[in-house]
Design an enzyme around this catalytic site. Structure first.
Site, PDB file in Angstrom:
ATOM      1  N   CYS A 115       0.824  -1.232   0.000  1.00  0.00           N
ATOM      2  CA  CYS A 115       0.000   0.000   0.000  1.00  0.00           C
ATOM      3  C   CYS A 115       0.846   1.264   0.000  1.00  0.00           C
ATOM      4  O   CYS A 115       0.395   2.323  -0.439  1.00  0.00           O
ATOM      5  CB  CYS A 115      -0.919   0.015   1.210  1.00  0.00           C
ATOM      6  SG  CYS A 115      -1.943  -1.449   1.307  1.00  0.00           S
ATOM      7  N   HIS A 263      -4.045   6.899   1.266  1.00  0.00           N
ATOM      8  CA  HIS A 263      -4.219   5.570   0.668  1.00  0.00           C
ATOM      9  C   HIS A 263      -5.604   5.074   1.050  1.00  0.00           C
ATOM     10  O   HIS A 263      -6.012   5.159   2.212  1.00  0.00           O
ATOM     11  CB  HIS A 263      -3.136   4.618   1.170  1.00  0.00           C
ATOM     12  CG  HIS A 263      -3.515   3.175   1.007  1.00  0.00           C
ATOM     13  ND1 HIS A 263      -3.877   2.653  -0.205  1.00  0.00           N
ATOM     14  CD2 HIS A 263      -3.633   2.167   1.920  1.00  0.00           C
ATOM     15  CE1 HIS A 263      -4.190   1.377  -0.040  1.00  0.00           C
ATOM     16  NE2 HIS A 263      -4.051   1.062   1.234  1.00  0.00           N
ATOM     17  N   ASN A 293     -10.088  -0.954  -2.148  1.00  0.00           N
ATOM     18  CA  ASN A 293      -8.669  -0.722  -1.839  1.00  0.00           C
ATOM     19  C   ASN A 293      -7.834  -1.315  -2.975  1.00  0.00           C
ATOM     20  O   ASN A 293      -7.825  -2.536  -3.152  1.00  0.00           O
ATOM     21  CB  ASN A 293      -8.360  -1.408  -0.494  1.00  0.00           C
ATOM     22  CG  ASN A 293      -6.908  -1.278  -0.072  1.00  0.00           C
ATOM     23  OD1 ASN A 293      -6.038  -0.954  -0.880  1.00  0.00           O
ATOM     24  ND2 ASN A 293      -6.648  -1.561   1.189  1.00  0.00           N
TER      25      ASN A 293
HETATM   26  O1  UT7 Z   1      -4.575  -1.390   2.790  1.00  0.00           O
HETATM   27  C1  UT7 Z   1      -3.785  -2.039   3.707  1.00  0.00           C
HETATM   28  C2  UT7 Z   1      -4.187  -1.746   5.072  1.00  0.00           C
HETATM   29  N1  UT7 Z   1      -5.444  -2.371   5.367  1.00  0.00           N
HETATM   30  C3  UT7 Z   1      -6.217  -1.825   6.267  1.00  0.00           C
HETATM   31  O2  UT7 Z   1      -5.903  -0.803   6.789  1.00  0.00           O
HETATM   32  C4  UT7 Z   1      -7.461  -2.572   6.672  1.00  0.00           C
HETATM   33  C5  UT7 Z   1      -7.638  -2.469   8.150  1.00  0.00           C
HETATM   34  N2  UT7 Z   1      -8.743  -3.236   8.684  1.00  0.00           N
HETATM   35  C6  UT7 Z   1     -10.040  -3.040   8.343  1.00  0.00           C
HETATM   36  O3  UT7 Z   1     -10.330  -2.249   7.487  1.00  0.00           O
HETATM   37  C7  UT7 Z   1     -11.106  -3.762   9.130  1.00  0.00           C
HETATM   38  O4  UT7 Z   1     -10.519  -4.438  10.203  1.00  0.00           O
HETATM   39  C8  UT7 Z   1     -11.936  -4.743   8.273  1.00  0.00           C
HETATM   40  C9  UT7 Z   1     -12.819  -3.976   7.307  1.00  0.00           C
HETATM   41  C10 UT7 Z   1     -11.027  -5.674   7.508  1.00  0.00           C
HETATM   42  C11 UT7 Z   1     -12.849  -5.589   9.141  1.00  0.00           C
HETATM   43  O5  UT7 Z   1     -13.697  -4.762   9.895  1.00  0.00           O
HETATM   44  P1  UT7 Z   1     -13.821  -4.962  11.472  1.00  0.00           P
HETATM   45  O6  UT7 Z   1     -14.775  -3.957  11.930  1.00  0.00           O
HETATM   46  O7  UT7 Z   1     -12.444  -4.941  12.044  1.00  0.00           O
HETATM   47  O8  UT7 Z   1     -14.480  -6.385  11.563  1.00  0.00           O
HETATM   48  P2  UT7 Z   1     -13.920  -7.718  12.264  1.00  0.00           P
HETATM   49  O9  UT7 Z   1     -12.842  -8.326  11.453  1.00  0.00           O
HETATM   50  O10 UT7 Z   1     -13.671  -7.443  13.704  1.00  0.00           O
HETATM   51  O11 UT7 Z   1     -15.198  -8.662  12.168  1.00  0.00           O
HETATM   52  C12 UT7 Z   1     -16.395  -8.329  12.879  1.00  0.00           C
HETATM   53  C13 UT7 Z   1     -17.441  -9.363  12.516  1.00  0.00           C
HETATM   54  C14 UT7 Z   1     -16.962 -10.805  12.643  1.00  0.00           C
HETATM   55  O12 UT7 Z   1     -18.053 -11.590  13.070  1.00  0.00           O
HETATM   56  P3  UT7 Z   1     -18.233 -11.973  14.629  1.00  0.00           P
HETATM   57  O13 UT7 Z   1     -16.996 -12.732  15.004  1.00  0.00           O
HETATM   58  O14 UT7 Z   1     -18.354 -10.697  15.359  1.00  0.00           O
HETATM   59  O15 UT7 Z   1     -19.464 -12.808  14.619  1.00  0.00           O
HETATM   60  C15 UT7 Z   1     -16.589 -11.203  11.243  1.00  0.00           C
HETATM   61  O16 UT7 Z   1     -16.686 -12.595  11.025  1.00  0.00           O
HETATM   62  O17 UT7 Z   1     -17.811  -9.215  11.121  1.00  0.00           O
HETATM   63  C16 UT7 Z   1     -17.656 -10.474  10.451  1.00  0.00           C
HETATM   64  N3  UT7 Z   1     -17.247 -10.187   9.088  1.00  0.00           N
HETATM   65  C17 UT7 Z   1     -18.136 -10.002   8.094  1.00  0.00           C
HETATM   66  N4  UT7 Z   1     -19.462 -10.007   8.053  1.00  0.00           N
HETATM   67  C18 UT7 Z   1     -20.059  -9.753   6.879  1.00  0.00           C
HETATM   68  C19 UT7 Z   1     -15.983 -10.063   8.585  1.00  0.00           C
HETATM   69  N5  UT7 Z   1     -16.035  -9.799   7.271  1.00  0.00           N
HETATM   70  C20 UT7 Z   1     -17.352  -9.748   6.952  1.00  0.00           C
HETATM   71  C21 UT7 Z   1     -18.033  -9.488   5.740  1.00  0.00           C
HETATM   72  N6  UT7 Z   1     -19.379  -9.491   5.759  1.00  0.00           N
HETATM   73  N7  UT7 Z   1     -17.394  -9.208   4.589  1.00  0.00           N
END
Ligand code: UT7
Length: 336
Positions: A115, A263, A293
């Site tokens: 990135c 980014h 992204n």
């Molecule tokens: O470009 C390089 C740098 N990258 C970044 O900066 C990305 C940084 N991270 C993020 O943007 C976020 O962490 C994500 C968008 C990847 C994920 O969002 P989050 O709010 O951190 O969600 P999470 O991973 O904590 O997941 C929360 C819940 C989980 O379910 P439970 O365990 O609470 O039941 C996941 O299984 O959301 C679930 N989940 C989804 N649900 C529906 C994860 N992905 C999805 C999805 N659709 N696509």
């Protein structure tokens, strides 16, 4: 010491639009979750048979940037190409783009900083121009993510975020004192290398081994892995730090920023940074809503778009900032 400036910008994205609803037909996800957590509404994916690849998209973006720069392709003295998704393991994609653009025998250098790749590449281009070694440098960021993502529910935390596309800039020696790249600031922290990574295929995990062992579940190594929350927490801190570092190095304050191009990792990250620095909506350009992204391509795509929309004018102070896999993070301060 000379100074470099951006003489031309261009971007290219595949025509194929993939909405959140389209993804919800492939995995257990939904438009509401994706928009709320990432801001993304749709992204572009290469479609089989559309002729695109990482290098092809990079060449298309580069062609536009070269045309707009008014500089002949034959006067380009260095190609710097940033990607994490090259067409081939080797050679690097820079030479492919050189061939596609029919550029003679200038050096082509590939940058592997994910990135932050475009800003790392900008820094390389800037140093060569500053020292007088080269006058015109073509810088490209291009990614084909869609071909290598896990579109089952298992991969939903990663696959809904990424999109395909390319952006490019032609850098040239600046004639006007003070106009151009003022400074670049690069950082990395290898202890977090595997928090956002793709382990195989690689020399640690050759294809025959992957096929033989066929790892499944948590052990899977041939799809990207991201510790999302950990990456997010680091991103908001490092984005803020490296923007501040860029301003301080140039004796500037937050109020001097005319345009911040972050980014496009996650709209919530951009909004956090915007709120922290109390920047108005006019001072920040985001387009993750439409493209997702696109890693090394995200900054040049957003920068080109902001410039095309007339949001960047001569004399403006433009700040670029990135954070991503490595971890790597970087900023650049440009006087337009
Ligand atoms: O470009 C390089 C740098 N990258 C970044 O900066 C990305 C940084 N991270 C993020 O943007 C976020 O962490 C994500 C968008 C990847 C994920 O969002 P989050 O709010 O951190 O969600 P999470 O991973 O904590 O997941 C929360 C819940 C989980 O379910 P439970 O365990 O609470 O039941 C996941 O299984 O959301 C679930 N989940 C989804 N649900 C529906 C994860 N992905 C999805 C999805 N659709 N696509």
């Amino acid at each position: 010491m000379y100074q470099s400036k951006i003489a031309g910008l261009g971007f290219y994205v595949p025509e194929n639009v993939v909405t959140n609803d389209d993804l919800s037909k492939m995995m257990d996800t939904n438009d509401e979750w994706i928009q709320e957590r990432t801001g993304i509404k749709e992204r572009r994916h290469i479609k089989k048979g559309d002729g695109n690849s990482t290098a092809v998209m990079g060449a298309k973006a580069a062609k536009i940037a070269i045309e707009r720069s008014g500089i002949s392709k034959d006067d380009i003295e260095l190609i710097v190409f940033a990607t994490l998704s090259p067409d081939y393991y080797f050679p690097g994609g820079g030479v492919q783009i050189q061939e596609m653009l029919d550029i003679d025998t200038c050096p082509a250098l590939d940058v592997r900083n994910q990135c932050s790749g475009f800003i790392y590449g900008l820094s390389v281009a800037d140093q060569y121009i500053k020292t007088g070694m080269y006058k015109n440098v073509l810088l490209i960021g291009s990614e084909n993510h869609s071909g290598g993502l896990d579109f089952s529910t298992r991969g939903r935390g990663v696959s809904v975020i990424f999109g395909d596309g390319a952006g490019a800039a032609v850098l040239t020696r600046s004639d006007h004192n003070g106009q151009g790249v003022l400074s670049t600031h690069l950082h990395s922290e290898g202890k977090h290398a595997l928090e956002l990574s793709l382990k195989g295929p690689s020399t640690m995990h050759w294809v025959p081994q992957i096929i033989e062992e066929n790892p499944q579940g948590d052990d899977i190594i041939y799809y990207p892995y991201m510790n999302g929350q950990f990456v997010f927490k680091n991103a908001v801190v490092r984005f803020s730090e490296v923007i501040q570092e860029g301003l301080q190095a140039n004796g500037l304050e937050v109020k001097d920023i005319d345009m911040l191009i972050p980014h496009q990792a996650n709209l919530r990250i951009s909004q956090f940074v915007q709120q922290k620095f109390k920047l108005s909506d006019e001072q920040v350009h985001n387009n993750i809503q439409r493209y997702g992204n696109t890693t090394a391509a995200s900054i040049p795509i957003a920068l080109t778009e902001a410039w095309e929309e007339g949001k960047i004018k001569e004399g403006d102070t433009v700040v670029l900032a990135a954070f991503g896999s490595g971890f790597t993070w970087a900023s650049a301060v440009i006087k337009w």
